[in-house]
Design a protein around this motif. Sequence first.
Motif, PDB file in Angstrom:
ATOM      1  N   GLN A 241       0.836  -1.208   0.000  1.00 42.81           N
ATOM      2  CA  GLN A 241       0.000   0.000   0.000  1.00 42.81           C
ATOM      3  C   GLN A 241       0.868   1.253   0.000  1.00 42.81           C
ATOM      4  OE1 GLN A 241      -2.784   0.093   3.184  1.00 42.81           O
ATOM      5  NE2 GLN A 241      -3.982  -1.619   2.402  1.00 42.81           N
ATOM      6  N   HIS A 242       0.561   2.132  -0.899  1.00 42.96           N
ATOM      7  CA  HIS A 242       1.266   3.421  -0.955  1.00 42.96           C
ATOM      8  C   HIS A 242       0.258   4.484  -0.552  1.00 42.96           C
ATOM      9  CE1 HIS A 242       4.485   1.613  -3.514  1.00 42.96           C
ATOM     10  NE2 HIS A 242       3.485   0.840  -3.864  1.00 42.96           N
ATOM     11  N   ARG A 243       0.596   5.203   0.459  1.00 46.78           N
ATOM     12  CA  ARG A 243      -0.363   6.191   0.971  1.00 46.78           C
ATOM     13  C   ARG A 243       0.212   7.593   0.764  1.00 46.78           C
ATOM     14  NH1 ARG A 243      -4.159   5.402   5.734  1.00 46.78           N
ATOM     15  NH2 ARG A 243      -3.514   3.246   5.547  1.00 46.78           N
ATOM     16  N   PHE A 244      -0.567   8.449   0.186  1.00 45.45           N
ATOM     17  CA  PHE A 244      -0.128   9.828  -0.061  1.00 45.45           C
ATOM     18  C   PHE A 244      -1.173  10.794   0.508  1.00 45.45           C
ATOM     19  CE2 PHE A 244       1.630   7.229  -3.394  1.00 45.45           C
ATOM     20  CZ  PHE A 244       2.908   7.711  -3.608  1.00 45.45           C
ATOM     21  N   TYR A 245      -0.690  11.929   0.907  1.00 43.70           N
ATOM     22  CA  TYR A 245      -1.604  12.967   1.403  1.00 43.70           C
ATOM     23  C   TYR A 245      -1.449  14.235   0.572  1.00 43.70           C
ATOM     24  CZ  TYR A 245      -2.469  10.080   5.428  1.00 43.70           C
ATOM     25  OH  TYR A 245      -2.850   9.057   6.227  1.00 43.70           O
ATOM     26  N   PHE A 246      -2.564  14.824   0.247  1.00 42.23           N
ATOM     27  CA  PHE A 246      -2.538  16.064  -0.543  1.00 42.23           C
ATOM     28  C   PHE A 246      -3.529  17.057   0.039  1.00 42.23           C
ATOM     29  CE2 PHE A 246      -1.032  12.718  -3.338  1.00 42.23           C
ATOM     30  CZ  PHE A 246       0.118  13.281  -3.841  1.00 42.23           C
ATOM     31  N   ASP A 247      -3.549  18.232  -0.549  1.00 39.19           N
ATOM     32  CA  ASP A 247      -4.478  19.249  -0.044  1.00 39.19           C
ATOM     33  C   ASP A 247      -5.921  18.820  -0.256  1.00 39.19           C
ATOM     34  OD1 ASP A 247      -2.500  21.101   0.771  1.00 39.19           O
ATOM     35  OD2 ASP A 247      -2.104  21.469  -1.337  1.00 39.19           O
ATOM     36  N   GLN A 248      -6.152  18.228  -1.401  1.00 37.85           N
ATOM     37  CA  GLN A 248      -7.493  17.721  -1.700  1.00 37.85           C
ATOM     38  C   GLN A 248      -7.340  16.446  -2.510  1.00 37.85           C
ATOM     39  OE1 GLN A 248     -10.661  18.797  -1.100  1.00 37.85           O
ATOM     40  NE2 GLN A 248      -9.947  20.475   0.187  1.00 37.85           N
ATOM     41  N   VAL A 249      -8.174  15.499  -2.224  1.00 39.71           N
ATOM     42  CA  VAL A 249      -8.198  14.295  -3.057  1.00 39.71           C
ATOM     43  C   VAL A 249      -9.641  14.095  -3.512  1.00 39.71           C
ATOM     44  CG1 VAL A 249      -7.870  11.810  -3.109  1.00 39.71           C
ATOM     45  CG2 VAL A 249      -6.222  13.233  -1.901  1.00 39.71           C
ATOM     46  N   PHE A 250      -9.813  14.017  -4.814  1.00 42.08           N
ATOM     47  CA  PHE A 250     -11.149  13.848  -5.370  1.00 42.08           C
ATOM     48  C   PHE A 250     -11.307  12.420  -5.876  1.00 42.08           C
ATOM     49  CE2 PHE A 250      -9.773  18.221  -6.029  1.00 42.08           C
ATOM     50  CZ  PHE A 250     -10.781  18.903  -5.363  1.00 42.08           C
ATOM     51  N   GLY A 251     -12.362  11.796  -5.429  1.00 44.93           N
ATOM     52  CA  GLY A 251     -12.629  10.422  -5.858  1.00 44.93           C
ATOM     53  C   GLY A 251     -13.297  10.400  -7.210  1.00 44.93           C
ATOM     54  N   GLU A 252     -13.659   9.200  -7.625  1.00 48.45           N
ATOM     55  CA  GLU A 252     -14.251   9.051  -8.962  1.00 48.45           C
ATOM     56  C   GLU A 252     -15.615   9.704  -9.071  1.00 48.45           C
ATOM     57  OE1 GLU A 252     -13.519   6.589  -6.770  1.00 48.45           O
ATOM     58  OE2 GLU A 252     -14.518   4.731  -7.324  1.00 48.45           O
ATOM     59  N   ASP A 253     -16.256   9.948  -7.929  1.00 46.87           N
ATOM     60  CA  ASP A 253     -17.599  10.530  -7.971  1.00 46.87           C
ATOM     61  C   ASP A 253     -17.583  12.061  -8.068  1.00 46.87           C
ATOM     62  OD1 ASP A 253     -18.546   7.970  -7.645  1.00 46.87           O
ATOM     63  OD2 ASP A 253     -18.491   8.103  -5.457  1.00 46.87           O
ATOM     64  N   SER A 254     -16.438  12.629  -7.920  1.00 44.92           N
ATOM     65  CA  SER A 254     -16.371  14.095  -7.914  1.00 44.92           C
ATOM     66  C   SER A 254     -16.658  14.651  -9.295  1.00 44.92           C
ATOM     67  CB  SER A 254     -14.988  14.570  -7.474  1.00 44.92           C
ATOM     68  OG  SER A 254     -14.695  14.040  -6.224  1.00 44.92           O
ATOM     69  N   SER A 255     -17.419  15.702  -9.305  1.00 47.79           N
ATOM     70  CA  SER A 255     -17.739  16.337 -10.593  1.00 47.79           C
ATOM     71  C   SER A 255     -16.709  17.427 -10.884  1.00 47.79           C
ATOM     72  CB  SER A 255     -19.128  16.960 -10.524  1.00 47.79           C
ATOM     73  OG  SER A 255     -19.116  17.973  -9.539  1.00 47.79           O
ATOM     74  N   ASN A 256     -16.730  17.884 -12.114  1.00 46.41           N
ATOM     75  CA  ASN A 256     -15.831  18.973 -12.483  1.00 46.41           C
ATOM     76  C   ASN A 256     -16.114  20.220 -11.655  1.00 46.41           C
ATOM     77  OD1 ASN A 256     -14.315  17.638 -14.319  1.00 46.41           O
ATOM     78  ND2 ASN A 256     -15.379  18.409 -16.122  1.00 46.41           N
ATOM     79  N   GLU A 257     -17.381  20.420 -11.376  1.00 43.98           N
ATOM     80  CA  GLU A 257     -17.780  21.601 -10.595  1.00 43.98           C
ATOM     81  C   GLU A 257     -17.136  21.567  -9.214  1.00 43.98           C
ATOM     82  OE1 GLU A 257     -20.130  25.107 -10.228  1.00 43.98           O
ATOM     83  OE2 GLU A 257     -20.373  23.756 -11.915  1.00 43.98           O
ATOM     84  N   GLU A 258     -17.181  20.401  -8.611  1.00 44.50           N
ATOM     85  CA  GLU A 258     -16.600  20.254  -7.268  1.00 44.50           C
ATOM     86  C   GLU A 258     -15.081  20.454  -7.316  1.00 44.50           C
ATOM     87  OE1 GLU A 258     -17.603  16.530  -5.431  1.00 44.50           O
ATOM     88  OE2 GLU A 258     -16.164  16.879  -3.814  1.00 44.50           O
ATOM     89  N   VAL A 259     -14.484  19.860  -8.319  1.00 48.86           N
ATOM     90  CA  VAL A 259     -13.033  20.018  -8.460  1.00 48.86           C
ATOM     91  C   VAL A 259     -12.704  21.496  -8.663  1.00 48.86           C
ATOM     92  CG1 VAL A 259     -11.031  19.443  -9.894  1.00 48.86           C
ATOM     93  CG2 VAL A 259     -12.711  17.687  -9.353  1.00 48.86           C
ATOM     94  N   TYR A 260     -13.503  22.114  -9.504  1.00 47.59           N
ATOM     95  CA  TYR A 260     -13.261  23.534  -9.790  1.00 47.59           C
ATOM     96  C   TYR A 260     -13.333  24.372  -8.511  1.00 47.59           C
ATOM     97  CZ  TYR A 260     -14.351  28.304 -11.054  1.00 47.59           C
ATOM     98  OH  TYR A 260     -14.362  29.667 -11.102  1.00 47.59           O
ATOM     99  N   HIS A 261     -14.369  24.141  -7.727  1.00 48.99           N
ATOM    100  CA  HIS A 261     -14.566  24.982  -6.551  1.00 48.99           C
ATOM    101  C   HIS A 261     -13.438  24.856  -5.543  1.00 48.99           C
ATOM    102  CE1 HIS A 261     -18.008  27.535  -6.594  1.00 48.99           C
ATOM    103  NE2 HIS A 261     -18.570  26.678  -7.406  1.00 48.99           N
ATOM    104  N   ARG A 262     -12.781  23.734  -5.549  1.00 48.16           N
ATOM    105  CA  ARG A 262     -11.727  23.554  -4.557  1.00 48.16           C
ATOM    106  C   ARG A 262     -10.324  23.751  -5.119  1.00 48.16           C
ATOM    107  NH1 ARG A 262     -13.125  21.598   0.275  1.00 48.16           N
ATOM    108  NH2 ARG A 262     -15.334  21.241   0.529  1.00 48.16           N
ATOM    109  N   THR A 263     -10.245  23.952  -6.416  1.00 46.57           N
ATOM    110  CA  THR A 263      -8.905  24.124  -6.990  1.00 46.57           C
ATOM    111  C   THR A 263      -8.759  25.467  -7.717  1.00 46.57           C
ATOM    112  OG1 THR A 263      -9.607  22.904  -8.959  1.00 46.57           O
ATOM    113  CG2 THR A 263      -8.458  21.658  -7.247  1.00 46.57           C
ATOM    114  N   ALA A 264      -9.523  25.621  -8.790  1.00 46.13           N
ATOM    115  CA  ALA A 264      -9.330  26.811  -9.627  1.00 46.13           C
ATOM    116  C   ALA A 264     -10.111  28.021  -9.142  1.00 46.13           C
ATOM    117  CB  ALA A 264      -9.727  26.484 -11.071  1.00 46.13           C
ATOM    118  N   TYR A 265     -11.156  27.783  -8.418  1.00 44.95           N
ATOM    119  CA  TYR A 265     -11.994  28.902  -7.985  1.00 44.95           C
ATOM    120  C   TYR A 265     -11.210  29.929  -7.157  1.00 44.95           C
ATOM    121  CZ  TYR A 265     -15.883  31.390  -5.876  1.00 44.95           C
ATOM    122  OH  TYR A 265     -16.727  32.365  -5.448  1.00 44.95           O
TER     123      TYR A 265
END
Length: 780
Positions: A241-265
């Motif tokens: 198992q390789h475990r990594f930590y980041f500021d945000q991790v988006f799973g397969e269910d995340s929409s572009n809108e959600e990704v946008y709001h937490r990254t590019a917004y």
Amino acid sequence: MTQSLFTVYHSLTCSIVGKALDRAITLCLYECLRAAGHRNSHLFTSMGVCRAAHLSALTMEDYPILGINTMEDRTRLFHLVQIIKTDLEHDDDYDDKGYTVVDSNLRSHLSDHRTRENTEPDNTGSISLYNSHTRLSSTCVSFHEPKPRPATVTSKRLNNKPRKGISRKEKLWTDRDSYGTSRHTSKRAGDQRISVCVRKRPLTHAESRKGEADVVTTPGGECVIVHEGKEAVDLTQYILQHRFYFDQVFGEDSSNEEVYHRTAYPLVQHIGKATCFAYGQTGAGKTHTMLGSSPRRPGLYALAVRDIFAHLSDTHTYSRLLVYVSFFEIYRGQLYDLLDHRKRLFAREDGQKVVHIAGLRDVRVDSVSSLLEVCELLLYNVNELTVKWCKITKLIKMCMIHVCTRRMWFVDLAGSERASDTKEPDRQSRMEGAEINQSLLALKECIRSLDQEQSHTPFRQSKLTQVLKDSFVGDSMTCMIANISPGHLATEHTLNTLRYADRVKELRRQGAVRGGRRGKTLPSPKHNLSYSNSSGGTRGKSPPKKAKLGRQREEFGPTSPTTMMPTGEAILCSTPKNSTWGEETSPRGIKSIGLEHITPVRGWLGTVDKREMMERRGEQKDRGRENKRTDSHSVTRAGLVLGQTTSEGVVPKGNLSFTRRKSVFSHREKEQNQQSTMKVEKEGGRKWIERQRQVKSSRATCREVEMQNDRHVKKADEKDKEKERHLRWYHEQLQQFMPSSGHLLSPSSSNQASLCSPVSPSSCSSLQQSPPLSLSALMY
Ligand SMILES: Nc1ncnc2c1ncn2[C@@H]1O[C@H](COP(=O)(O)OP(=O)(O)OP(=O)(O)O)[C@@H](O)[C@H]1O
């Protein structure tokens, strides 16, 4: 009105917690007020109230002129003014003289207005995106506050005047949405100057049909685990198992809108330059994230443009500003316009050291739908290109959205797998790989430089960083989205992507560990050199490793995986954040044999312990000797971590038997070279690397000497064999002619000349030159 004042009040209250009020906040206060949707903002402007400092000059009599009529609004504004006044009194750095000048100017301005009853607010001033105080500019000649930021920011100027961390101005903007309201209370990736996020895409239908397993899990919002299938030397199957930590991790269910709001917004809200990168393996979802999959599900470009328009339309002063987009690509160091039939472009620097792309086609967009049209055109062009030159797929696609001089970049980086693939057979692929490698390395270095505010940023190392030069200086924010595929066949590439992203994140952490921004504890050049060598030839500055080690140890805290993790679950972790380890479980269907590591694998925990012990004992003098021991201990530690008998003689209960673990460990030994390099880079074990190198070089030397000796021995053997063959042959010849060999070998034989005649001259001469020997001696 109430809401906007409250926002400003709240922001300001937060801002004055520190010792002195940052003037940047003072400058932008009124912009915040206006962005908060204050309907009468133009009244403030017309009265010359453009900054927080100006508000302090207001009296209750001025409130009606500013459109503040209700009791509640009056109270709030009054509080706001009091706070500013108090703060200005406490601000030692503030120039009283300068303030007085403005104060008097403003007062006279306001009194003029008070005398005129029907005053028409003047909104016709020329207002740029950053310059919102044109009305006061004529009266503020002697004002000693910092000058407003010019529309074009040159790197030279900014480099001369380094910023200390994220300015409050910046924070203020990132804490509010584009309308100025405090929308985000929780921690977001964009609150930092550099944020690194990960997005996992779902398995595609094709992958599911092929029976690919999903090996990536995203427990929580900040952790991603890759379950890598491995085989030990004794053919035991196990999961690493390789475990990594980041500021945000988006799973397969995340929409572009959600990704946008937490990254590019947050980048859209940010006043300065902003860059958003999508990085990852081919097919990992970069284009899906950036461009979107359909007009109904737009990507980051369109969502950013939507918010930019919303922001512009909300504020009257910006409504006249035009939005342009450009798309181009970088391929093998050359720029090509994606909206103009791949016309070749050139990046040039002007006198102000600002990089411009000569000949780049700008397309004006006036709505989201017009941007989507442009995106369709772009897709068509890219597809056409791919069909035309099907081999050329490794492009860096860049999108630049610019409003006046403000640029926002979206970069769709080339597939990361090519960067790591150096065994490509054909030259073009190798060149592409090298180019991408160079770009990624340069990007990493520039991000490092951006975060640590180093005086030198190595822009010129690649075309990508050269073009993005502006984004690495001054008020810039960066967000990296690492896209990963979940399929088990892509595990290696997924890990590579995550490791790169992890390193970028580590750069930021190192910057933070320094305890200050620019160069407070810059390492010595020697230090840099050794580090850069160890990290594959990077030329960047290396942060002090010791501090980082200390921090990492701190983060492990009492819940260190070495002490808390139950056997069979995650064991090693390089960059953990505070998380509940127990919550993270193995994915369904995967065997419970779980060994985990994150980037650094072997021995670094041991290294940290040893260093700490060394410091405690004050054994600095014996560091060299101690380090040697550390190495051996580190290996031992790694072994212990993997479940071997502890020093106390306790064998932890677990699913794995001792022998199995041992074999696992020995399997991991095989990966020593590959994994240890990364580990040491992270842990700052430069000395370890140097020693490794020395050992390797000495081993290589020994091997060379041995090989030389072997070669000599072989040569001598060959010569002997040759001689032997000649003599044998000569003997056979003699046997044919002479009945008695003893006679032949007599040096005094009178028939010597005649005997030599049927034999080849060379063999004869060799025999003549050779010392007299018995036949048996010659034969053996
Ligand atoms: N989050 C997601 N949800 C659903 N499907 C996705 C997602 N991300 C990617 N996909 C799908 O995966 C496939 C590959 O994605 P995409 O083309 O964006 O990859 P890429 O990384 O841009 O590849 P390349 O480097 O070749 O441009 C597409 O069919 C896309 O629709």
